[in-house]
Design a protein around this motif. Structure first.
Motif, PDB file in Angstrom:
ATOM      1  N   ILE A   1      91.567  46.491  57.786  1.00  0.00           N
ATOM      2  CA  ILE A   1      90.419  45.989  58.771  1.00  0.00           C
ATOM      3  C   ILE A   1      88.937  46.228  58.659  1.00  0.00           C
ATOM      4  CG2 ILE A   1      92.259  47.160  60.529  1.00  0.00           C
ATOM      5  CD1 ILE A   1      90.660  49.950  60.143  1.00  0.00           C
ATOM      6  N   THR A   2      87.607  46.200  59.493  1.00  0.00           N
ATOM      7  CA  THR A   2      86.553  45.748  59.088  1.00  0.00           C
ATOM      8  C   THR A   2      86.110  47.212  58.459  1.00  0.00           C
ATOM      9  OG1 THR A   2      85.633  46.695  61.075  1.00  0.00           O
ATOM     10  CG2 THR A   2      85.929  43.661  60.749  1.00  0.00           C
TER      11      THR A   2
ATOM     12  N   LEU B   1      85.060  49.185  61.408  1.00  0.00           N
ATOM     13  CA  LEU B   1      86.115  50.404  61.691  1.00  0.00           C
ATOM     14  C   LEU B   1      86.760  51.378  60.978  1.00  0.00           C
ATOM     15  CD1 LEU B   1      88.012  50.393  64.568  1.00  0.00           C
ATOM     16  CD2 LEU B   1      89.019  48.083  62.979  1.00  0.00           C
ATOM     17  N   LYS B   2      86.521  51.164  60.054  1.00  0.00           N
ATOM     18  CA  LYS B   2      87.127  52.257  59.209  1.00  0.00           C
ATOM     19  C   LYS B   2      85.916  53.279  58.800  1.00  0.00           C
ATOM     20  CE  LYS B   2      89.607  49.534  55.451  1.00  0.00           C
ATOM     21  NZ  LYS B   2      89.556  49.544  54.033  1.00  0.00           N
TER      22      LYS B   2
ATOM     23  N   GLN C   1      89.413  47.156  69.673  1.00  0.00           N
ATOM     24  CA  GLN C   1      89.230  46.578  67.498  1.00  0.00           C
ATOM     25  C   GLN C   1      90.327  46.658  67.447  1.00  0.00           C
ATOM     26  OE1 GLN C   1      85.912  48.986  66.558  1.00  0.00           O
ATOM     27  NE2 GLN C   1      85.524  47.172  65.107  1.00  0.00           N
ATOM     28  N   LEU C   2      91.387  47.544  66.913  1.00  0.00           N
ATOM     29  CA  LEU C   2      92.396  47.286  65.696  1.00  0.00           C
ATOM     30  C   LEU C   2      92.758  46.402  66.871  1.00  0.00           C
ATOM     31  CD1 LEU C   2      93.326  51.200  65.175  1.00  0.00           C
ATOM     32  CD2 LEU C   2      92.798  49.651  63.584  1.00  0.00           C
TER      33      LEU C   2
ATOM     34  N   GLU D   1      92.196  43.303  65.297  1.00  0.00           N
ATOM     35  CA  GLU D   1      91.547  42.889  64.029  1.00  0.00           C
ATOM     36  C   GLU D   1      92.972  42.730  63.378  1.00  0.00           C
ATOM     37  OE1 GLU D   1      89.092  45.270  61.606  1.00  0.00           O
ATOM     38  OE2 GLU D   1      87.384  45.554  63.135  1.00  0.00           O
ATOM     39  N   LEU D   2      93.865  43.090  64.162  1.00  0.00           N
ATOM     40  CA  LEU D   2      95.164  43.460  63.759  1.00  0.00           C
ATOM     41  C   LEU D   2      96.079  43.006  64.270  1.00  0.00           C
ATOM     42  CD1 LEU D   2      95.256  46.989  61.612  1.00  0.00           C
ATOM     43  CD2 LEU D   2      95.070  44.434  60.597  1.00  0.00           C
TER      44      LEU D   2
END
Length: 110
Positions: free
Chosen positions: A45-46, A49-50, A93-94, A97-98
Motif C-alpha cells: 500500500i502507499t 496509508l502505512k 482506503q484499504l 488500494e487492495l
C-alpha cells in the motif's frame, strides 16, 4: 508468512482491519480461513496509508491498561468516536488500494 499476496482468478483472500492489543491491526486469512496478523510494513500500500495505519494503531495501543485489561478504553467518548471514524476512513482506503486482491472487512473494537 505473507511476504507477497497469492491470488487466483476466482477467489480473493480475506483481510480484516481489526485492532487488537499487542498485535498489528491487519489480519489475512490463510487457506484454511484462519486469520494471522501481519506487519503493516509488509502491505503493498502507499506509504501515506502505512503511516496512517501505524498512527491509528498507536492510538489504540495507548489505551491498553496492563494492570487490568478489561478497563482498557479511550479517555472519553469523543476520542473513541474519532478513532472509529478514522478506522472507517482507513478501511475505505484499504478497499481502494487492495480491493482487487482482497475482500477487506472492518471489525471495530469498541
Amino acid at each position: 508468512m505473507f511476504s507477497h499476496y497469492k491470488t487466483d482468478d476466482l477467489v480473493k483472500q480475506r483481510m480484516k482491519l481489526m485492532p487488537e492489543f499487542e498485535c498489528y491491526p491487519i489480519w489475512i486469512a490463510d487457506a484454511e480461513g484462519i486469520h494471522h496478523t501481519i506487519s503493516i510494513d509488509s502491505l503493498l500500500i502507499t506509504s501515506a496509508l502505512k503511516k496512517r495505519l501505524k498512527e491509528w494503531d498507536k492510538q489504540f495501543q495507548s489505551t491498553f491498561n496492563s494492570d487490568y485489561p478489561p478497563d482498557s478504553d479511550f479517555i472519553n467518548e469523543s476520542e473513541r468516536d474519532a478513532y472509529q471514524k478514522e478506522g472507517v476512513e482507513i478501511y475505505q482506503q484499504l478497499v481502494n488500494e487492495l480491493g482487487n486482491i482482497f475482500d477487506v472487512y472492518y471489525y471495530p473494537t469498541y
